[in-house]
Scaffold this motif. Structure first.
Motif, mmCIF file in Angstrom:
data_model
loop_
_atom_site.group_PDB
_atom_site.id
_atom_site.type_symbol
_atom_site.label_atom_id
_atom_site.label_comp_id
_atom_site.label_asym_id
_atom_site.label_seq_id
_atom_site.Cartn_x
_atom_site.Cartn_y
_atom_site.Cartn_z
ATOM 1 N N GLY A 68 0.769 -1.230 0.000
ATOM 2 C CA GLY A 68 0.000 0.000 0.000
ATOM 3 C C GLY A 68 0.802 1.283 0.000
ATOM 4 O O GLY A 68 0.232 2.376 -0.093
ATOM 5 N N VAL A 69 2.140 1.199 0.099
ATOM 6 C CA VAL A 69 2.969 2.412 0.138
ATOM 7 C C VAL A 69 3.171 2.932 -1.290
ATOM 8 O O VAL A 69 3.636 2.198 -2.161
ATOM 9 C CB VAL A 69 4.349 2.122 0.775
ATOM 10 N N PRO A 70 2.834 4.208 -1.557
ATOM 11 C CA PRO A 70 3.090 4.749 -2.894
ATOM 12 C C PRO A 70 4.580 4.991 -3.096
ATOM 13 O O PRO A 70 5.226 5.624 -2.266
ATOM 14 C CB PRO A 70 2.300 6.070 -2.913
ATOM 15 N N VAL A 71 5.112 4.458 -4.185
ATOM 16 C CA VAL A 71 6.547 4.564 -4.475
ATOM 17 C C VAL A 71 6.733 5.145 -5.863
ATOM 18 O O VAL A 71 6.040 4.747 -6.810
ATOM 19 C CB VAL A 71 7.236 3.183 -4.388
ATOM 20 N N LEU A 72 7.666 6.073 -5.982
ATOM 21 C CA LEU A 72 8.064 6.598 -7.283
ATOM 22 C C LEU A 72 9.464 6.109 -7.592
ATOM 23 O O LEU A 72 10.379 6.241 -6.762
ATOM 24 C CB LEU A 72 8.048 8.129 -7.283
ATOM 25 N N GLU A 73 9.631 5.540 -8.781
ATOM 26 C CA GLU A 73 10.963 5.157 -9.245
ATOM 27 C C GLU A 73 11.309 5.992 -10.462
ATOM 28 O O GLU A 73 10.487 6.166 -11.364
ATOM 29 C CB GLU A 73 11.018 3.668 -9.614
ATOM 30 N N ILE A 74 12.520 6.517 -10.483
ATOM 31 C CA ILE A 74 13.024 7.272 -11.625
ATOM 32 C C ILE A 74 13.941 6.356 -12.416
ATOM 33 O O ILE A 74 14.881 5.789 -11.873
ATOM 34 C CB ILE A 74 13.820 8.514 -11.181
ATOM 35 N N GLY A 75 13.667 6.212 -13.715
ATOM 36 C CA GLY A 75 14.540 5.413 -14.564
ATOM 37 C C GLY A 75 14.508 3.939 -14.256
ATOM 38 O O GLY A 75 15.529 3.377 -13.827
ATOM 39 N N PRO A 76 13.372 3.265 -14.468
ATOM 40 C CA PRO A 76 13.293 1.832 -14.152
ATOM 41 C C PRO A 76 14.174 0.955 -15.032
ATOM 42 O O PRO A 76 14.466 -0.186 -14.664
ATOM 43 C CB PRO A 76 11.814 1.511 -14.368
ATOM 44 N N GLY A 77 14.589 1.462 -16.194
ATOM 45 C CA GLY A 77 15.458 0.667 -17.056
ATOM 46 C C GLY A 77 14.780 -0.601 -17.537
ATOM 47 O O GLY A 77 13.775 -0.564 -18.238
ATOM 48 N N LEU A 78 15.313 -1.753 -17.126
ATOM 49 C CA LEU A 78 14.735 -3.044 -17.508
ATOM 50 C C LEU A 78 13.684 -3.521 -16.512
ATOM 51 O O LEU A 78 13.109 -4.586 -16.690
ATOM 52 C CB LEU A 78 15.842 -4.096 -17.621
ATOM 53 N N GLY A 79 13.440 -2.748 -15.457
ATOM 54 C CA GLY A 79 12.413 -3.114 -14.481
ATOM 55 C C GLY A 79 12.905 -4.012 -13.358
ATOM 56 O O GLY A 79 12.097 -4.598 -12.641
ATOM 57 N N VAL A 80 14.221 -4.117 -13.194
ATOM 58 C CA VAL A 80 14.777 -5.040 -12.210
ATOM 59 C C VAL A 80 14.442 -4.596 -10.781
ATOM 60 O O VAL A 80 13.847 -5.356 -9.998
ATOM 61 C CB VAL A 80 16.313 -5.151 -12.390
#
Length: 294
Positions: A68-80
């Motif tokens: 349930g925690v909202p997370v922002l990722e910058i530049g996921p690349g291949l999604g690893v």
């Protein structure tokens, strides 16, 4: 950036993915994904893909990825890293600039519920994120400082657990009087606190970067009001030439000598104190004395 126009959830790809028996972070699978989609990591975008499962788990854990925690990722690349964070139940939004990665992320993020926004992190409106967002990301090294500043200024973001150059991590965590202390150190202290999580060797990436990296977590104290932009500019100027005296730095930006001397003395500092030795509280006291802020 128009987020609605650029937002695309991953869709299944007709291509054949590498064998699922290999973990997504394994060097063999990363190479297969790149070959399958005809890709090469782009140095100008800072693309160095993590291939160490222990590091991935440490970043997700330190970042607070949980149901349930909202997370922002910058530049996921291949999604690893994205998959690792999403597997913990976090509500992940991933912001990616390189649209060549669309078919890759369609494969690797299928069924995860991750929301991918295609666009430049420098144009993104961080104020539109859900309250309580935590950033968890392997940041592109060439825009690390700018992005960290954007995170600090967005009240919706509670923390940022990021993979950065070790030198940047040292600057973020440095205290007055230490070699790495400067504007970035004071800025991080102005908004909250910094914790060094762990160093990351070059071999944990494919391709290997030229420098050692570190994972750091920045926690932002949202009970504090956002600092006056005039104070931030003042601190930047005061520490711009950090090995010079504070007095000289302040005179360089137009403050008269007599008021500067009085302000420095009023803060209990030596007249010849170097900028790199001045704590944040003392810089704020000097700024108030000079009428920069109230």
């Amino acid at each position: 950036m128009n987020n609605d126009a650029n937002a695309d959830a991953p869709t299944p790809s007709p291509t054949t993915a590498p064998p699922p028996s290999l973990p997504l972070y394994s060097p063999a699978r990363v190479r297969e994904l790149l070959t399958l989609h005809g890709l090469r990591p782009t140095k100008s975008l800072g693309q160095n893909f993590l291939i160490d499962g222990n590091i991935l788990r440490a970043i997700a854990e330190a970042g607070g990825a949980a149901p349930g925690v909202p997370v922002l990722e910058i530049g996921p690349g291949l999604g690893v890293l994205t998959r690792e964070v999403a597997s913990r139940g976090a509500l992940v939004t991933a912001l990616e600039k390189d649209e060549r990665l669309k078919p890759v992320l369609a494969d690797t993020l299928a069924g995860t519920g991750v929301h991918v926004i295609w666009g430049d992190a420098l144009d993104f409106d961080y104020a539109g994120l859900p309250p309580g967002t935590r950033v968890i990301a392997n940041l592109p090294y060439y825009i690390t400082g700018i992005l960290l500043s954007r995170f600090m200024q967005a009240p919706q973001i509670l923390s940022a657990t990021v993979l950065v150059q070790k030198e940047v991590a040292q600057r973020l965590a440095a205290k007055p009087g230490q070699d790495a202390y400067g504007f970035l150190s004071a800025l991080a202290a102005l908004y909250g606190s910094v914790k060094h999580v762990r160093d990351v060797p070059k071999g944990a990436f494919l391709p290997a970067p030229d420098v050692t990296s570190s994972v750091v977590r920045l926690d932002f104290d949202r009970d504090r009001p956002l600092p006056d932009p005039a104070l931030v500019s003042f601190i930047d100027a005061a520490l711009h030439h950090r090995r010079k005296t504070l007095r000289n730095n302040l005179r360089l930006i137009g403050h008269e000598g007599t008021p500067v001397d009085a302000a420095i003395a009023g803060a209990g500092l030596r007249a010849d104190v170097r900028a790199e030795d001045v704590a944040l509280d003392d810089l704020q006291a000097v700024a108030r004395s000079l009428g920069v802020v109230r």
